[in-house]
Design a protein around this motif. Sequence first.
Motif, PDB file in Angstrom:
ATOM      1  N   ASN A   1     -44.014  43.421   1.116  1.00  0.00           N
ATOM      2  CA  ASN A   1     -45.252  44.533   1.644  1.00  0.00           C
ATOM      3  C   ASN A   1     -44.558  45.992   1.341  1.00  0.00           C
ATOM      4  O   ASN A   1     -44.111  46.686   2.214  1.00  0.00           O
ATOM      5  CB  ASN A   1     -45.305  45.199   3.050  1.00  0.00           C
ATOM      6  CG  ASN A   1     -45.203  43.226   3.965  1.00  0.00           C
ATOM      7  OD1 ASN A   1     -44.199  41.834   4.133  1.00  0.00           O
ATOM      8  ND2 ASN A   1     -46.233  42.347   3.278  1.00  0.00           N
ATOM      9  N   ARG A   2     -45.582  47.115   0.882  1.00  0.00           N
ATOM     10  CA  ARG A   2     -45.132  47.971   0.816  1.00  0.00           C
ATOM     11  C   ARG A   2     -44.863  48.979   1.451  1.00  0.00           C
ATOM     12  O   ARG A   2     -45.040  50.709   1.608  1.00  0.00           O
ATOM     13  CB  ARG A   2     -46.225  48.434  -1.102  1.00  0.00           C
ATOM     14  CG  ARG A   2     -47.851  48.740  -0.072  1.00  0.00           C
ATOM     15  CD  ARG A   2     -48.508  49.147  -0.809  1.00  0.00           C
ATOM     16  NE  ARG A   2     -50.368  48.084  -0.591  1.00  0.00           N
ATOM     17  CZ  ARG A   2     -50.421  49.933  -0.117  1.00  0.00           C
ATOM     18  NH1 ARG A   2     -49.949  51.054   0.083  1.00  0.00           N
ATOM     19  NH2 ARG A   2     -51.903  49.920  -0.411  1.00  0.00           N
ATOM     20  N   ASN A   3     -46.068  48.820   3.161  1.00  0.00           N
ATOM     21  CA  ASN A   3     -45.700  49.839   3.863  1.00  0.00           C
ATOM     22  C   ASN A   3     -44.908  49.298   4.767  1.00  0.00           C
ATOM     23  O   ASN A   3     -44.579  50.091   5.986  1.00  0.00           O
ATOM     24  CB  ASN A   3     -46.931  49.196   4.812  1.00  0.00           C
ATOM     25  CG  ASN A   3     -47.196  48.245   4.777  1.00  0.00           C
ATOM     26  OD1 ASN A   3     -46.761  47.200   4.948  1.00  0.00           O
ATOM     27  ND2 ASN A   3     -48.035  47.977   6.002  1.00  0.00           N
ATOM     28  N   LEU A   4     -43.832  48.484   4.629  1.00  0.00           N
ATOM     29  CA  LEU A   4     -42.684  48.519   5.630  1.00  0.00           C
ATOM     30  C   LEU A   4     -41.317  48.675   5.089  1.00  0.00           C
ATOM     31  O   LEU A   4     -40.809  49.205   4.140  1.00  0.00           O
ATOM     32  CB  LEU A   4     -42.005  46.451   5.565  1.00  0.00           C
ATOM     33  CG  LEU A   4     -41.219  46.025   5.894  1.00  0.00           C
ATOM     34  CD1 LEU A   4     -41.783  46.448   7.837  1.00  0.00           C
ATOM     35  CD2 LEU A   4     -40.841  44.158   5.775  1.00  0.00           C
ATOM     36  N   PHE A   5     -40.666  49.347   6.364  1.00  0.00           N
ATOM     37  CA  PHE A   5     -39.659  50.634   6.523  1.00  0.00           C
ATOM     38  C   PHE A   5     -38.323  49.552   6.871  1.00  0.00           C
ATOM     39  O   PHE A   5     -38.298  49.790   8.692  1.00  0.00           O
ATOM     40  CB  PHE A   5     -39.774  51.689   7.076  1.00  0.00           C
ATOM     41  CG  PHE A   5     -41.083  52.011   5.739  1.00  0.00           C
ATOM     42  CD1 PHE A   5     -40.551  53.403   5.090  1.00  0.00           C
ATOM     43  CD2 PHE A   5     -42.085  52.339   6.091  1.00  0.00           C
ATOM     44  CE1 PHE A   5     -41.553  54.077   4.122  1.00  0.00           C
ATOM     45  CE2 PHE A   5     -43.489  52.799   5.060  1.00  0.00           C
ATOM     46  CZ  PHE A   5     -42.913  53.673   3.785  1.00  0.00           C
ATOM     47  N   ASN A   6     -37.454  49.032   7.070  1.00  0.00           N
ATOM     48  CA  ASN A   6     -36.427  48.608   7.845  1.00  0.00           C
ATOM     49  C   ASN A   6     -35.386  49.305   7.672  1.00  0.00           C
ATOM     50  O   ASN A   6     -34.527  50.733   6.398  1.00  0.00           O
ATOM     51  CB  ASN A   6     -36.106  47.610   6.553  1.00  0.00           C
ATOM     52  CG  ASN A   6     -35.041  46.464   7.083  1.00  0.00           C
ATOM     53  OD1 ASN A   6     -34.421  46.812   8.354  1.00  0.00           O
ATOM     54  ND2 ASN A   6     -34.645  45.476   6.848  1.00  0.00           N
ATOM     55  N   ALA A   7     -35.346  50.266   9.100  1.00  0.00           N
ATOM     56  CA  ALA A   7     -34.671  51.122   9.799  1.00  0.00           C
ATOM     57  C   ALA A   7     -33.339  50.911   9.560  1.00  0.00           C
ATOM     58  O   ALA A   7     -32.271  52.057   9.900  1.00  0.00           O
ATOM     59  CB  ALA A   7     -34.651  51.546  10.676  1.00  0.00           C
ATOM     60  N   MET A   8     -32.627  49.594   9.433  1.00  0.00           N
ATOM     61  CA  MET A   8     -31.348  49.010   9.369  1.00  0.00           C
ATOM     62  C   MET A   8     -31.083  48.657   8.096  1.00  0.00           C
ATOM     63  O   MET A   8     -31.381  48.686   7.577  1.00  0.00           O
ATOM     64  CB  MET A   8     -31.317  47.790  10.595  1.00  0.00           C
ATOM     65  CG  MET A   8     -31.234  48.504  11.716  1.00  0.00           C
ATOM     66  SD  MET A   8     -29.491  49.160  12.924  1.00  0.00           S
ATOM     67  CE  MET A   8     -28.461  48.026  12.759  1.00  0.00           C
ATOM     68  N   PRO A   9     -29.659  49.847   7.499  1.00  0.00           N
ATOM     69  CA  PRO A   9     -28.961  49.556   6.666  1.00  0.00           C
ATOM     70  C   PRO A   9     -28.947  47.717   6.480  1.00  0.00           C
ATOM     71  O   PRO A   9     -28.149  47.698   6.742  1.00  0.00           O
ATOM     72  CB  PRO A   9     -27.850  50.463   6.360  1.00  0.00           C
ATOM     73  CG  PRO A   9     -28.321  51.435   6.962  1.00  0.00           C
ATOM     74  CD  PRO A   9     -29.123  50.972   8.155  1.00  0.00           C
TER      75      PRO A   9
ATOM     76  N   ILE B   1     -41.964  49.556  11.096  1.00  0.00           N
ATOM     77  CA  ILE B   1     -40.915  50.325  10.901  1.00  0.00           C
ATOM     78  C   ILE B   1     -40.106  48.748  11.633  1.00  0.00           C
ATOM     79  O   ILE B   1     -40.183  48.713  13.093  1.00  0.00           O
ATOM     80  CB  ILE B   1     -40.857  51.377  11.543  1.00  0.00           C
ATOM     81  CG1 ILE B   1     -41.260  52.496  10.769  1.00  0.00           C
ATOM     82  CG2 ILE B   1     -38.985  51.299  11.349  1.00  0.00           C
ATOM     83  CD1 ILE B   1     -41.346  53.856  12.086  1.00  0.00           C
ATOM     84  N   SER B   2     -38.803  48.562  11.105  1.00  0.00           N
ATOM     85  CA  SER B   2     -38.417  47.665  11.599  1.00  0.00           C
ATOM     86  C   SER B   2     -37.197  47.776  12.059  1.00  0.00           C
ATOM     87  O   SER B   2     -36.086  47.930  11.432  1.00  0.00           O
ATOM     88  CB  SER B   2     -38.209  46.439  10.546  1.00  0.00           C
ATOM     89  OG  SER B   2     -37.116  45.479  11.213  1.00  0.00           O
ATOM     90  N   PRO B   3     -37.265  47.744  12.960  1.00  0.00           N
ATOM     91  CA  PRO B   3     -36.047  48.707  14.163  1.00  0.00           C
ATOM     92  C   PRO B   3     -34.353  48.360  14.123  1.00  0.00           C
ATOM     93  O   PRO B   3     -33.942  48.876  13.677  1.00  0.00           O
ATOM     94  CB  PRO B   3     -36.332  48.974  15.539  1.00  0.00           C
ATOM     95  CG  PRO B   3     -37.122  47.982  15.681  1.00  0.00           C
ATOM     96  CD  PRO B   3     -38.150  47.470  14.512  1.00  0.00           C
ATOM     97  N   LEU B   4     -34.523  47.065  13.843  1.00  0.00           N
ATOM     98  CA  LEU B   4     -33.083  46.328  14.424  1.00  0.00           C
ATOM     99  C   LEU B   4     -33.013  45.017  13.009  1.00  0.00           C
ATOM    100  O   LEU B   4     -31.507  45.135  12.914  1.00  0.00           O
ATOM    101  CB  LEU B   4     -33.190  45.940  16.049  1.00  0.00           C
ATOM    102  CG  LEU B   4     -33.213  46.581  17.132  1.00  0.00           C
ATOM    103  CD1 LEU B   4     -33.413  45.911  17.960  1.00  0.00           C
ATOM    104  CD2 LEU B   4     -31.671  47.456  16.984  1.00  0.00           C
ATOM    105  N   SER B   5     -33.820  44.950  12.141  1.00  0.00           N
ATOM    106  CA  SER B   5     -32.924  43.903  11.253  1.00  0.00           C
ATOM    107  C   SER B   5     -32.165  44.163   9.957  1.00  0.00           C
ATOM    108  O   SER B   5     -32.734  44.983   9.672  1.00  0.00           O
ATOM    109  CB  SER B   5     -34.058  42.862  10.968  1.00  0.00           C
ATOM    110  OG  SER B   5     -34.153  41.522   9.555  1.00  0.00           O
ATOM    111  N   LYS B   6     -31.724  43.618   9.905  1.00  0.00           N
ATOM    112  CA  LYS B   6     -30.754  43.416   8.607  1.00  0.00           C
ATOM    113  C   LYS B   6     -30.850  43.105   7.649  1.00  0.00           C
ATOM    114  O   LYS B   6     -30.771  42.731   6.390  1.00  0.00           O
ATOM    115  CB  LYS B   6     -29.366  44.042   9.513  1.00  0.00           C
ATOM    116  CG  LYS B   6     -28.892  44.650  10.050  1.00  0.00           C
ATOM    117  CD  LYS B   6     -26.957  43.871  10.136  1.00  0.00           C
ATOM    118  CE  LYS B   6     -26.885  45.242  11.023  1.00  0.00           C
ATOM    119  NZ  LYS B   6     -25.193  44.615  11.384  1.00  0.00           N
TER     120      LYS B   6
END
Length: 674
Positions: free
Chosen positions: A445-453, A434-439
């Motif tokens: 990467n299919r397992n990457l979840f970007n938490a910032m819209p 989970i990427s917590p802050l990057s926009k």
Amino acid sequence: MVKKGFYIVVMLLCSFLNAQELIKHTVVEGETVSKIAQKYKVTPFDIYKLNPDAQIGAKPGMVLMIPKSVIASSTVEPKAETSKPLEKKPTDTKSVVVQPKETKPLVKTTSQQTHTVKAKESLYGITKQYNISIEELEKNNPFLKEVGLQPGQVLVIKKSANATKPAPVIKPSTQIVSNSGIITHEVLPKETKYGIATKYGITVEELERQNPDVVENLPIGFVLKISKNTIKQAPQAAAVEPTKPKEVAVSKTLFDYVVKDGDTFYSMTKLLDVTQEQLVQMNPELSDGLREGMTIKIPVDLSQARSATKITSDLTATLSKKNKKHLVLLIPFNVAKIEMDSLKSLNSKFKDDKFLNMTLDFYSGALMAIDSAKTLGLNVDVSIFDSEETKNTTSAIATLEEKASDASAVIGPFFQANVEKVAAALEGKNIPVISPLSKDELKSNRNLFNAMPSEDFRKRAIFDYMNAKNGNIIALVEPEKADVTQFIKSNYSNVKWVGLSSKNTFVSDSIKKHLVKDKTNFVVMESEKYYTIQTTISALLSAMKDFTVQLVVIEPNKMLDFEEISLNNLIKLKLTYPSLSKEIDSPKGIQFEKEYRALNKVSPNQFAIRGFDVTFDALLRLSQDASFEETTQTSVSEHLESKFDYTKNAKGGYQNKGVYILTYQPDLTIKKAQ
């Protein structure tokens, strides 16, 4: 939040330790604060708070006060120091166990055999290894029934005097009916949970409830136990014909769908609003399992199903504590660099280093999320490591390999380039990162979840809102904002444009010709020029007697905060805009702010709140019957001020599109638009 000197920063990190029991540690030759912190599972910041003199280095013979634990009832105790020297410089860690009840290690004696539980071991595997029954293992280790099997536990292995060898395999029949009313079934090759459940006339969920060790997989040779009281049709001692599933009504109109990577029975049934039995009835070949590339029949178009069934859910209402999970946080403390600074330079660093302040704020919010998870009794381990990162370098991958190879999900690192490296390293294990802050835009990467819209999602959200209201959209955009103009023209052909003069100035009368009386007129104003803003507001206020008008901005506009811009006028025009967060106005949010201020002596800022929301959301998603990825496909969640609505990208990975549409209210508040 502005911090004043070293003391305030340390209080932010460590004030939650005030009531904790302390340990005295005498420094020996070769020890550093980092090594001591690792030994006791705390951070150097915790040690510096109680021992200010340690900031200039730990000297042999110095006596340090060490906080015994971060969360007293659930912290893993440090292991004894071994004589073997460390080959690498340790990363400062804090390992917190969040579970319903802490187990006390059993004392090893010479009169009985013991077994230390390793990661990913199961009760079934251990009983097979020592040729004992699960009942015997639980009898000698009663805490297993309370908290389950966990890595690091020391089990007593003691066979009873009349222990018998495992029952012989009966083939082709694999079930044995005991006098106690329990049917045992040994799993054969190619058997599935659905096939076995159908055979005994029960659901897959009931089979898993009675045999929690097979929730995640179904090992060949595993002996299932099924209560006779739960089956609909008792099996015969000989081979039993599988019970046919009952006929269920399905839509006559079926659509072809190619099964994609990541699709599961759970996600498909949730999205299509059908049961697994109904899906198999439509596609008999699914009795052997769901496989990528299969073409199956489904009752509705999947794109419609996704938008129709993905709803906001309270994840705390569907918690599952059966299987222990491990969440890892990678936070850039960069302790190694800080340890080299003098006290004077530390004070300056804490005052001026915005990135470090943001890191500590995020960390303080994450700690409160962990504490909330503990209160809920979640069966999740949480480990916090120093990611030691710059914009393009990090020690995170090496740290994970060495200390957290059993991670169920990872939050961080903070820089996008680094979080992508970690995702690539863990992609083969399908561990969510989970990427917590990057926009920034995601890679594949299919397992990457970007938490910032992303910025694109934010812009699209406001136009989707206006179009859903069947609004008449009018745009007034300054030439300096060419990217906004390009975005609107490329995606929304129905937008009307307000013309500018030859000097690129706005003429108030030019907006009136675009207004209509039978719709809400949404006027999108993208300008940071005082004259343009005031002229637009005046023109819209004048038009309100004949038209329904509403002022909209796409991007944050600091000019609207100026005293010269009347707040009352913005309220009259119902100023509306997209936002990544909402106001904290719920009872839980108010309570969070109160507890945070009591703990840290300051109010939480956006990064502290973000730290709580991202961490708490991950903890809750890991505590569901479904996998982390499956929960993102079926559930939207909301916490203090953030929404998590993950959407799968065409290139791979998931992007949070949880954007709020906010509107100025007559009571001087800002709330979600209806």
